[in-house]
Design a protein around this motif. Structure first.
Motif, PDB file in Angstrom:
ATOM      1  N   ILE A  73       1.171  -1.100   0.002  1.00 16.86           N
ATOM      2  CA  ILE A  73      -0.059  -0.501   0.040  1.00 16.86           C
ATOM      3  C   ILE A  73       0.740   1.261   0.118  1.00 16.86           C
ATOM      4  O   ILE A  73       1.919   1.901   1.106  1.00 16.86           O
ATOM      5  CB  ILE A  73      -0.782   0.124   1.332  1.00 16.86           C
ATOM      6  N   VAL A  74       0.801   1.972  -1.014  1.00 16.19           N
ATOM      7  CA  VAL A  74       1.175   3.059  -1.213  1.00 16.19           C
ATOM      8  C   VAL A  74       0.520   4.271  -0.808  1.00 16.19           C
ATOM      9  O   VAL A  74      -0.109   4.831  -1.602  1.00 16.19           O
ATOM     10  CB  VAL A  74       2.705   3.375  -2.113  1.00 16.19           C
ATOM     11  N   LYS A  75       1.031   5.809   0.229  1.00 15.18           N
ATOM     12  CA  LYS A  75       0.190   6.261   0.136  1.00 15.18           C
ATOM     13  C   LYS A  75       1.219   7.276   0.221  1.00 15.18           C
ATOM     14  O   LYS A  75       2.158   7.809   1.238  1.00 15.18           O
ATOM     15  CB  LYS A  75      -0.666   5.945   1.570  1.00 15.18           C
ATOM     16  N   ASP A  76       1.024   8.659  -0.701  1.00 10.17           N
ATOM     17  CA  ASP A  76       1.428   9.686  -0.272  1.00 10.17           C
ATOM     18  C   ASP A  76       2.694   9.708  -0.292  1.00 10.17           C
ATOM     19  O   ASP A  76       4.251  10.442   0.229  1.00 10.17           O
ATOM     20  CB  ASP A  76       0.874  10.610   0.515  1.00 10.17           C
ATOM     21  N   GLY A  77       3.461   8.795  -1.427  1.00  6.21           N
ATOM     22  CA  GLY A  77       5.239   8.175  -1.746  1.00  6.21           C
ATOM     23  C   GLY A  77       5.588   7.356  -0.491  1.00  6.21           C
ATOM     24  O   GLY A  77       7.068   7.608  -0.795  1.00  6.21           O
ATOM     25  N   LYS A  78       4.900   7.159  -0.297  1.00  3.83           N
ATOM     26  CA  LYS A  78       5.603   6.130   1.588  1.00  3.83           C
ATOM     27  C   LYS A  78       5.134   5.333   1.284  1.00  3.83           C
ATOM     28  O   LYS A  78       3.771   4.725   1.039  1.00  3.83           O
ATOM     29  CB  LYS A  78       4.887   6.897   2.740  1.00  3.83           C
ATOM     30  N   ILE A  79       5.613   3.910   1.726  1.00  2.00           N
ATOM     31  CA  ILE A  79       4.658   2.288   2.213  1.00  2.00           C
ATOM     32  C   ILE A  79       4.291   2.526   3.760  1.00  2.00           C
ATOM     33  O   ILE A  79       4.717   2.719   4.032  1.00  2.00           O
ATOM     34  CB  ILE A  79       5.786   1.575   1.874  1.00  2.00           C
ATOM     35  N   ALA A  80       2.844   2.392   3.380  1.00  2.00           N
ATOM     36  CA  ALA A  80       1.857   1.829   4.062  1.00  2.00           C
ATOM     37  C   ALA A  80       1.957   0.633   5.012  1.00  2.00           C
ATOM     38  O   ALA A  80       2.052   0.645   5.839  1.00  2.00           O
ATOM     39  CB  ALA A  80       0.699   3.018   4.095  1.00  2.00           C
TER      40      ALA A  80
END
Length: 408
Positions: free
Chosen positions: A27-34
């Motif tokens: 899961i990628v959220k706003d350029g980070k791995i969630a």
């Protein structure tokens, strides 16, 4: 695709405590791995997210090359650049590294007789590129018949050998330094010249007392120090002085490997060359890892390959760059695999370990929650199962797709 999405892969090599996940997802959220985990589990948890399906491919962290010379020395070595086009050429070379799956670099700024750029100039030149670049400010000694010395601070102005240990100059170099690159050249370097051009390559530049004083300055600034070093005598000096990172360490002895382990000294191996001695062989890399040395592999590009090595497939003196990163790492990585090391431990030599050298090990180099979404979509594990950059199908940097060989 938006800022939030789910990536599916046939296999994810996380280089973290999660190990390898088959039929995995991120899961990628706003350029980070969630989150990272099983595809079915994460799909049920996030049914509303857009899916990008790479279920026929492998996903790994993107590559980190913590020792390069792509901005300062490479442009004029490769192309007929002028001062006005030098930085533009350097940026094009950096984009070539990106196409080779490398999203983070450790650039050495040494001072160059034909490039009167400051570290600020270099930082400004790369600020908009989709790459994470750390700069090592250094001094350099080149092994011509008459040694020449330059520094990142004095730019194109040559300095005396005695100046290299001047506390005022050392403090300014240390102050501007991002990470323990080859901040000092303990040995005069052959750079990318032929043997005939640099007859004094390998000559030791510093005394133990001078080196100890310089190490103390870096540590007083709260910074680690790295050095270019090769040969038993020079390596012994660095270990005695408390240097944090040895770049190359060609010719290190078994006893010195044990000493490096006890001191927690890290080593950046360069299988293609970089010093006057034979570079790090697959057997040398295996021995370092077996002795629990924190090892990174780097290109030191652009370089001519060291002659008379049996682990490099290319010969001759043509300068080699970031596109051969996987190829030069492959023999050592295969030998590690043959000796029972896990694929995550092995890939760490090209990802997590060099990220740690750059002082950014908590930012990228692994695929786990909270890290930058820097990863590659490939047909195999980089350096271990594939060596051709054409097999790096897609490259992501901070969640954005920046290289795509699958489109169309």
């Amino acid at each position: 695709m938006g800022n939030n999405y789910i990536i599916r892969a046939g296999k994810i090599v996380t280089v973290s405590s999660l190990g390898t996940i088959y039929d995995g997802a991120m899961i990628v959220k706003d350029g980070k791995i969630a989150e990272v985990g099983n595809w079915n589990t994460l799909r049920k948890k996030f049914p509303y997210l857009t899916v990008t399906d790479y279920s026929h491919y492998v996903i790994t962290p993107s590559l980190v090359d913590c020792h390069t010379h792509l901005l300062e020395f490479a442009p004029s070595s490769l192309y007929p650049t002028a001062l006005a086009t030098h930085l533009l050429t350097g940026k094009s070379i950096l984009l070539h590294a990106l196409r080779s799956g490398i999203t983070a670099l450790g650039e050495q700024i040494c001072g160059h007789p034909n490039s009167d750029f400051s570290i600020t100039d270099y930082r400004h030149a790369v600020k908009d590129l989709p790459l994470d670049i750390s700069f090592a400010t250094t001094s350099i000694s080149i092994g011509f018949s008459e040694l020449v010395h330059f520094t990142a601070v004095t730019k194109s102005r040559e300095v005396r050998q005695a100046d290299l240990s001047d506390p005022r100059l050392v403090k300014e170099i240390a102050r501007q330094n991002d990470y323990p690159g080859e901040n000092l050249f303990i040995n005069a370097t052959p750079a990318n010249f032929t043997t005939d051009d640099v007859p004094r390559a390998g000559e030791i530049i510093y005394t133990l007392e001078e080196l100890e004083s310089i190490v103390k300055i870096y540590h007083q600034y709260g910074k680690q120090i790295g050095v270019h070093v090769a040969g038993e005598e020079a390596i012994e000096m660095t270990l005695e002085a408390g240097v944090d990172v040895l770049h190359h360490a060609h010719g290190i002895t078994n006893e010195q490997i044990k000493k490096a382990n006890l001191k927690g000294t890290k080593i950046v191996a360069t299988p293609m060359g970089g010093t006057h001695l034979e570079p790090n062989s697959p057997e040398n890399i295996l021995k370092l890892v077996e002795n629990k040395i924190d090892v990174s592999i780097a290109t030191d590009a652009y370089l001519p390959p060291y002659s008379n090595t049996d682990w490099l497939s290319f010969k001759g003196q043509s300068l080699q760059g970031p596109d051969v990163y996987m190829e030069i790492a492959h023999p050592g990585m295969k030998l590690l695999q043959e000796n029972g090391f896990d694929e995550n431990e092995i890939l760490a030599l090209l990802t997590a370990n060099p990220a740690s050298i750059l002082r950014k090990g908590d930012q990228f180099g692994k695929l786990q929650q909270g890290m930058d979404a820097n990863f590659v979509v490939t047909s195999g594990i980089p350096g271990l199962e594939i060596t051709d950059v054409e097999n790096l199908k897609v490259v992501y940097f901070r969640g954005d797709r920046v290289v795509d060989r699958l489109k169309g």
